[in-house]
Design a protein around this motif. Sequence first.
Motif, short mmCIF file in Angstrom:
data_model
loop_
_atom_site.label_atom_id
_atom_site.label_comp_id
_atom_site.label_asym_id
_atom_site.label_seq_id
_atom_site.Cartn_x
_atom_site.Cartn_y
_atom_site.Cartn_z
N ASN A 194 0.99 -1.16 0.27
CA ASN A 194 0.35 -0.12 0.29
C ASN A 194 1.25 1.02 0.11
N TRP A 195 2.13 1.39 0.98
CA TRP A 195 2.72 2.50 1.06
C TRP A 195 4.00 2.39 0.17
N TRP A 196 4.19 1.48 -0.95
CA TRP A 196 4.97 1.13 -1.84
C TRP A 196 4.63 2.11 -2.96
N MET A 197 3.00 2.12 -3.06
CA MET A 197 2.44 2.26 -3.80
C MET A 197 2.19 4.17 -3.60
N PHE A 198 2.37 4.04 -3.20
CA PHE A 198 1.76 6.05 -2.18
C PHE A 198 2.97 6.84 -3.01
N SER A 199 4.01 6.13 -2.53
CA SER A 199 5.29 6.43 -3.15
C SER A 199 5.16 6.31 -4.29
N SER A 200 4.91 5.92 -5.21
CA SER A 200 4.91 5.97 -7.02
C SER A 200 3.38 6.66 -7.39
N PHE A 201 2.44 6.70 -6.08
CA PHE A 201 1.87 8.10 -6.21
C PHE A 201 2.14 9.42 -6.71
N ILE A 202 3.04 9.39 -5.41
CA ILE A 202 3.43 10.99 -5.78
C ILE A 202 4.78 11.13 -6.30
N GLY A 203 5.18 10.64 -7.44
CA GLY A 203 5.80 10.66 -8.92
C GLY A 203 5.02 10.98 -9.57
N ALA A 204 3.99 10.33 -9.78
CA ALA A 204 3.35 9.99 -11.11
C ALA A 204 2.30 11.55 -11.06
N LEU A 205 2.02 11.86 -9.87
CA LEU A 205 1.34 13.14 -9.75
C LEU A 205 1.97 14.59 -9.82
N PHE A 206 3.25 14.05 -9.34
CA PHE A 206 4.09 15.53 -10.00
C PHE A 206 4.35 15.44 -11.60
#
Length: 596
Positions: A194-206
């Motif tokens: 869950n939190w691993w994908m959360f970090s990837s979402f941060i990159g995708a959001l930027f």
Amino acid sequence: MVTIKLSTFSPMETKDYTQDGTVDLHGQPVLASKTGKWKACAFLVGYEAFERMAFYGIASNLVVYLTTQLHEDTVTSVRNVNNWSGAVWMTPILGAYIADSYLGRFWTFTMSSLIYVLGMVLLTMAVSIKTWKPTCANGVCNKASTSQIALFYSSLYIIAVGAGGTKPNISTFGADQFDDFNPNEKKLKISFFNWWMFSSFIGALFATLGLVYVQDNLGWGLGYGIPTVGLLLSLFIFFIGTPMYRHKVRKTKSPAGELLGVPITAFANRKLQLPGHPSELHEFEPQYYINSGKRQVQHTPIFRFLDKAAVNEGNTNAPKPPCTVTQVEGAKLVLGMVMIWLVTLIPHIVWAQINTLFVKQGTTLDRHLGSTFEIPAASLGSFVTLSMLLSVPLYDRYFVPFMSEKTQNPRGITLLQRLGIGFIIQIIAIGIAFAVEVRRMHVIRVHHITGPKQIVPMSILWLLPQHVLLGIADVFNAIGLLEFFYDQSPEDMQSLGTTFFTSGIGVGNFLNSFLVTMVDKITGRDGGKSWIGKNLNGSHLDYYYMFLLVISTLNLVPFFWASSKYMYKRESIEVKECCLQMDGKMPTRVASMEKC
């Protein structure tokens, strides 16, 4: 399912070695207190965030670059975006095989990440250096030369090769930092994906908020150069954390070869009779698994034809020596995962619309916020990411504990139930996309819009609900799929197992490319009105969305059937062990195993 009971012994406490046999980069046993867990993963998540930023910085706006800079038509650009995205998600099969069979996750990732960075550097140069990019004047670009096109696409596919070794190994390497034999770390691992994908979402959001704007307004070179520098920085941080990493020891020389041996042996033994009870099938004594550090997998009644591979070696009529029950169950797991993989392909086709048709649809709408600011069409994908970022903490901190109390499942719900909920939300999202497109077509008719570049007087924010719902759906099905394929993979094949997740996305992109091409050819022949023509204002994109809605709904039937037939991995349940320290080397396990 794994439940492990460990005895506590003071000699081991002084050294505190990990109990799953993980080692450092030099092959020496590691201390649990000084390695692994989230303090090691902290050095990994930075790379994941920057890699996602780089990938989505390219994928989100690539269809715009191809149409505005390289002058490709809608169908060609959508097909090329899908083909490249498909390659990015398919090459991990090779990268995972190399990691599982030869180099290990760390070294495969290391070499592949350098290839990835090389591709990013070349891509940045291809859109920055004057002689390497199409010349433009007053916002109108000349047709690119053959060499310019070749350099651009070569850079893209070098990135795809690099992604092949990084995608399947960085997430599994992160999961390796948690000891399955330690109850506290096992609990932490449940939240890891869950939190691993959360970090990837941060990159995708930027990428979808910042990089896309930079590309459209400040230049493509800067838009690609920023994630390139970010990747280099994240790799530097990754290597700083090397002393804290745990590395899984490969216990089988050729996991893939051992797996393929099961159906071959089963076919050779096809004329033999199965014994009356599974306990009569060939299996090593429990002590073998304790001494070797491997995990014994219990027999399941699914795919019984493979059980003939484990017909006891005491049968002199057997044409081939038998496999063990654990080896047979590994093959069953892979076959079961293939069954689930097949019913996830259509949902991946729906997901492929985010960076293709949704973007092209957005370019036809009014993108103004206020009198001056204009939203880049690709930036709407940021709402997919934003809804993910908001949903992951809610899912992990509230939904899982709430459901755990009711189901007694530490995950709250089963992995396949999680997928099913995601697929249903996704169907609702594509249904809304169809309804919005119907309204867009109505506005087009009312205002007599015919030109391909005419802006439809309808706010781009109408596309917001479908993006938000797809983000929520991904919290269930994207993260759920990654965790499912890692968790259910046979031991020593967890990198290859996660490629079921990446290859599903890749095949989904290829299928969408095929569907878009075929739909355009079939509906546009003999002078007909193409559903996905060069002029979206004169096409019938609503029909294509309705088609996706119908096949997505029908796909629920085989998904529910496959879910009802699937049997989760069942490993040995209770282990009692004591560990003796021997001259600072790997502790020797003296144990007995009891099955419940």
